[in-house]
Write an enzyme that holds these catalytic residues in place. Structure first.
Site, PDB file in Angstrom:
ATOM      1  N   CYS A  67     -58.573 -75.467 -11.898  1.00  0.00           N
ATOM      2  CA  CYS A  67     -58.271 -75.145 -10.500  1.00  0.00           C
ATOM      3  C   CYS A  67     -58.185 -76.383  -9.605  1.00  0.00           C
ATOM      4  O   CYS A  67     -57.305 -76.474  -8.747  1.00  0.00           O
ATOM      5  CB  CYS A  67     -59.296 -74.162  -9.949  1.00  0.00           C
ATOM      6  SG  CYS A  67     -61.013 -74.758  -9.981  1.00  0.00           S
ATOM      7  N   HIS A 120     -65.172 -73.141  -8.072  1.00  0.00           N
ATOM      8  CA  HIS A 120     -63.778 -72.709  -8.180  1.00  0.00           C
ATOM      9  C   HIS A 120     -63.081 -72.939  -6.839  1.00  0.00           C
ATOM     10  O   HIS A 120     -63.696 -72.798  -5.779  1.00  0.00           O
ATOM     11  CB  HIS A 120     -63.726 -71.231  -8.565  1.00  0.00           C
ATOM     12  CG  HIS A 120     -62.351 -70.752  -8.901  1.00  0.00           C
ATOM     13  ND1 HIS A 120     -61.607 -71.280  -9.930  1.00  0.00           N
ATOM     14  CD2 HIS A 120     -61.583 -69.794  -8.334  1.00  0.00           C
ATOM     15  CE1 HIS A 120     -60.446 -70.656 -10.000  1.00  0.00           C
ATOM     16  NE2 HIS A 120     -60.402 -69.751  -9.030  1.00  0.00           N
ATOM     17  N   HIS A 137     -54.527 -70.200  -7.755  1.00  0.00           N
ATOM     18  CA  HIS A 137     -55.628 -70.886  -8.418  1.00  0.00           C
ATOM     19  C   HIS A 137     -55.430 -70.798  -9.917  1.00  0.00           C
ATOM     20  O   HIS A 137     -54.566 -70.062 -10.403  1.00  0.00           O
ATOM     21  CB  HIS A 137     -56.967 -70.266  -7.997  1.00  0.00           C
ATOM     22  CG  HIS A 137     -57.052 -68.784  -8.245  1.00  0.00           C
ATOM     23  ND1 HIS A 137     -58.096 -68.209  -8.897  1.00  0.00           N
ATOM     24  CD2 HIS A 137     -56.210 -67.751  -7.929  1.00  0.00           C
ATOM     25  CE1 HIS A 137     -57.919 -66.905  -8.971  1.00  0.00           C
ATOM     26  NE2 HIS A 137     -56.779 -66.594  -8.391  1.00  0.00           N
TER      27      HIS A 137
END
Length: 165
Positions: A67, A120, A137
């Protein structure tokens, strides 16, 4: 009478000057907004070009990426260097409230195991309405894909958002 004409002329000049400054600053603000929008469009287009790229922890190419690499590669195209990890990326720019998200903003999430630790990251691509904000993402299961920040899963893990430019 002559003194009044001079005073009136002076005030007229000041009013004209203020009006010109107001118009000029308005034009500058619009130009700045247009430049930002062009950068956001390029940023989103670049990030979306990676759609379908498989997830690879530490990967930075179309063969596989994580990501944070998606964000590094996308921002690089518009001349902005982001740090390599999502944690470091979450320290860039200015904080943005969830309700104020705009395309180009970064969103950060924790994990199921540790919601407090940022693990993340994604890029807001589209704000459909208050309950539907799309972000791109890299996921371990689907690779690079778009999701809704307000989905039950991501809303629970949401930590913060940042505006880089």
């Amino acid at each position: 009478m002559r003194k009044n004409e001079i005073i009136n002329s002076y005030f007229y000049t000041i009013i004209c000057f203020c009006f010109i400054c107001l118009v000029a600053s308005s034009c500058a603000s619009r130009k700045k907004a247009n430049i930002r929008q062009q950068k956001v469009n390029t940023l989103v287009k670049t990030a979306r070009s990676y759609t379908g790229t498989p997830y690879r922890y530490g990967g930075t190419s179309r063969n596989g990426m994580d990501c944070s690499a998606l964000l590094v590669n996308s921002f690089d195209i518009i001349g902005i260097n982001l740090p390599r990890t999502s944690k470091e990326q979450s320290e860039q720019g200015q904080k943005v409230k969830l309700k104020d998200l705009q395309p180009g903003d970064l969103v950060f999430f924790g994990s199921k195991k540790n919601k407090r630790r940022i693990s993340h990251a994604g890029l807001v691509t589209e704000v459909v309405n208050d309950d539907h904000v799309k972000f791109i993402h890299a996921t371990t299961s689907l690779g690079v894909t778009e999701s809704n920040v307000h989905s039950k899963y991501y809303k629970k893990l949401f930590r913060e958002a940042r505006r880089i430019f």
